[in-house]
Design a protein around this motif. Structure first.
Motif, PDB file in Angstrom:
ATOM      1  N   PRO A  13       0.834  -1.206   0.000  1.00  0.00           N
ATOM      2  CA  PRO A  13       0.000   0.000   0.000  1.00  0.00           C
ATOM      3  C   PRO A  13       0.870   1.259   0.000  1.00  0.00           C
ATOM      4  O   PRO A  13       1.897   1.315   0.658  1.00  0.00           O
ATOM      5  CB  PRO A  13      -0.813  -0.113   1.282  1.00  0.00           C
ATOM      6  CG  PRO A  13      -0.128  -1.121   2.111  1.00  0.00           C
ATOM      7  CD  PRO A  13       0.674  -1.990   1.205  1.00  0.00           C
ATOM      8  N   ARG A  14       0.467   2.192  -0.760  1.00  0.00           N
ATOM      9  CA  ARG A  14       1.214   3.445  -0.842  1.00  0.00           C
ATOM     10  C   ARG A  14       0.912   4.298   0.378  1.00  0.00           C
ATOM     11  O   ARG A  14      -0.153   4.218   0.978  1.00  0.00           O
ATOM     12  CB  ARG A  14       0.849   4.197  -2.098  1.00  0.00           C
ATOM     13  CG  ARG A  14       1.158   3.401  -3.351  1.00  0.00           C
ATOM     14  CD  ARG A  14       1.644   4.341  -4.427  1.00  0.00           C
ATOM     15  NE  ARG A  14       1.887   3.638  -5.660  1.00  0.00           N
ATOM     16  CZ  ARG A  14       3.088   3.222  -6.034  1.00  0.00           C
ATOM     17  NH1 ARG A  14       4.123   3.423  -5.267  1.00  0.00           N
ATOM     18  NH2 ARG A  14       3.242   2.596  -7.173  1.00  0.00           N
ATOM     19  N   LEU A  15       1.870   5.153   0.747  1.00  0.00           N
ATOM     20  CA  LEU A  15       1.742   5.995   1.936  1.00  0.00           C
ATOM     21  C   LEU A  15       0.535   6.920   1.825  1.00  0.00           C
ATOM     22  O   LEU A  15      -0.208   7.116   2.782  1.00  0.00           O
ATOM     23  CB  LEU A  15       3.020   6.803   2.143  1.00  0.00           C
ATOM     24  CG  LEU A  15       3.066   7.684   3.377  1.00  0.00           C
ATOM     25  CD1 LEU A  15       2.948   6.830   4.642  1.00  0.00           C
ATOM     26  CD2 LEU A  15       4.339   8.490   3.413  1.00  0.00           C
ATOM     27  N   ARG A  16       0.306   7.464   0.636  1.00  0.00           N
ATOM     28  CA  ARG A  16      -0.821   8.388   0.453  1.00  0.00           C
ATOM     29  C   ARG A  16      -2.145   7.674   0.715  1.00  0.00           C
ATOM     30  O   ARG A  16      -3.046   8.212   1.348  1.00  0.00           O
ATOM     31  CB  ARG A  16      -0.788   8.940  -0.962  1.00  0.00           C
ATOM     32  CG  ARG A  16      -1.882   9.973  -1.215  1.00  0.00           C
ATOM     33  CD  ARG A  16      -1.841  10.492  -2.621  1.00  0.00           C
ATOM     34  NE  ARG A  16      -0.555  11.143  -2.857  1.00  0.00           N
ATOM     35  CZ  ARG A  16      -0.113  11.501  -4.052  1.00  0.00           C
ATOM     36  NH1 ARG A  16      -0.836  11.264  -5.122  1.00  0.00           N
ATOM     37  NH2 ARG A  16       1.052  12.088  -4.192  1.00  0.00           N
ATOM     38  N   HIS A  17      -2.255   6.441   0.256  1.00  0.00           N
ATOM     39  CA  HIS A  17      -3.480   5.669   0.474  1.00  0.00           C
ATOM     40  C   HIS A  17      -3.664   5.347   1.960  1.00  0.00           C
ATOM     41  O   HIS A  17      -4.763   5.449   2.495  1.00  0.00           O
ATOM     42  CB  HIS A  17      -3.453   4.381  -0.345  1.00  0.00           C
ATOM     43  CG  HIS A  17      -4.596   3.467  -0.038  1.00  0.00           C
ATOM     44  ND1 HIS A  17      -5.876   3.740  -0.438  1.00  0.00           N
ATOM     45  CD2 HIS A  17      -4.655   2.299   0.651  1.00  0.00           C
ATOM     46  CE1 HIS A  17      -6.680   2.784  -0.020  1.00  0.00           C
ATOM     47  NE2 HIS A  17      -5.977   1.894   0.641  1.00  0.00           N
ATOM     48  N   MET A  22      -6.619   6.506   6.812  1.00  0.00           N
ATOM     49  CA  MET A  22      -6.526   6.629   8.264  1.00  0.00           C
ATOM     50  C   MET A  22      -7.452   7.736   8.773  1.00  0.00           C
ATOM     51  O   MET A  22      -8.001   7.654   9.855  1.00  0.00           O
ATOM     52  CB  MET A  22      -5.073   6.949   8.648  1.00  0.00           C
ATOM     53  CG  MET A  22      -4.796   6.886  10.117  1.00  0.00           C
ATOM     54  SD  MET A  22      -3.034   6.932  10.470  1.00  0.00           S
ATOM     55  CE  MET A  22      -2.608   8.565   9.982  1.00  0.00           C
ATOM     56  N   PHE A  23      -7.658   8.775   7.956  1.00  0.00           N
ATOM     57  CA  PHE A  23      -8.490   9.900   8.372  1.00  0.00           C
ATOM     58  C   PHE A  23      -9.886   9.859   7.779  1.00  0.00           C
ATOM     59  O   PHE A  23     -10.615  10.835   7.856  1.00  0.00           O
ATOM     60  CB  PHE A  23      -7.802  11.215   8.009  1.00  0.00           C
ATOM     61  CG  PHE A  23      -6.550  11.452   8.803  1.00  0.00           C
ATOM     62  CD1 PHE A  23      -6.615  11.751  10.142  1.00  0.00           C
ATOM     63  CD2 PHE A  23      -5.314  11.355   8.205  1.00  0.00           C
ATOM     64  CE1 PHE A  23      -5.470  11.956  10.874  1.00  0.00           C
ATOM     65  CE2 PHE A  23      -4.158  11.566   8.928  1.00  0.00           C
ATOM     66  CZ  PHE A  23      -4.238  11.865  10.274  1.00  0.00           C
ATOM     67  N   ARG A  24     -10.282   8.757   7.190  1.00  0.00           N
ATOM     68  CA  ARG A  24     -11.622   8.613   6.640  1.00  0.00           C
ATOM     69  C   ARG A  24     -12.555   8.248   7.785  1.00  0.00           C
ATOM     70  O   ARG A  24     -12.423   7.194   8.394  1.00  0.00           O
ATOM     71  CB  ARG A  24     -11.627   7.532   5.567  1.00  0.00           C
ATOM     72  CG  ARG A  24     -12.881   7.553   4.746  1.00  0.00           C
ATOM     73  CD  ARG A  24     -12.766   6.674   3.539  1.00  0.00           C
ATOM     74  NE  ARG A  24     -11.694   7.185   2.671  1.00  0.00           N
ATOM     75  CZ  ARG A  24     -10.945   6.426   1.895  1.00  0.00           C
ATOM     76  NH1 ARG A  24     -11.138   5.136   1.862  1.00  0.00           N
ATOM     77  NH2 ARG A  24     -10.015   6.956   1.126  1.00  0.00           N
TER      78      ARG A  24
END
Length: 66
Positions: A13-17, A22-24
């Motif tokens: 998983p990419r860091l941006r994803h 995490m903040f959803r």
């Protein structure tokens, strides 16, 4: 020589994803955050109102003694 049996980097998983998910917040969590923010702002408004309003006691202190 490096072994090619490990998973390719593209599958991780990419860091941006990860940060985005995490903040959803769920609907219930968004309502809770909105309630806390509204309570905080209401408290600030009441505090300001109490500090700026004139009361009979405050007016009597400022009035010159007869």
């Amino acid at each position: 020589m490096a072994s090619k049996s490990h998973a390719p980097l593209a599958s991780r998983p990419r860091l941006r994803h990860v940060v985005g998910s995490m903040f959803r917040l769920t609907r219930q969590e968004r309502r809770l955050v909105a309630f806390i923010l509204a309570a905080f702002l209401t408290g600030l408004g009441i505090k300001h109102w109490r500090e700026t309003r004139e009361t009979e006691a405050a007016v009597a202190e400022l009035a010159p003694a007869p």
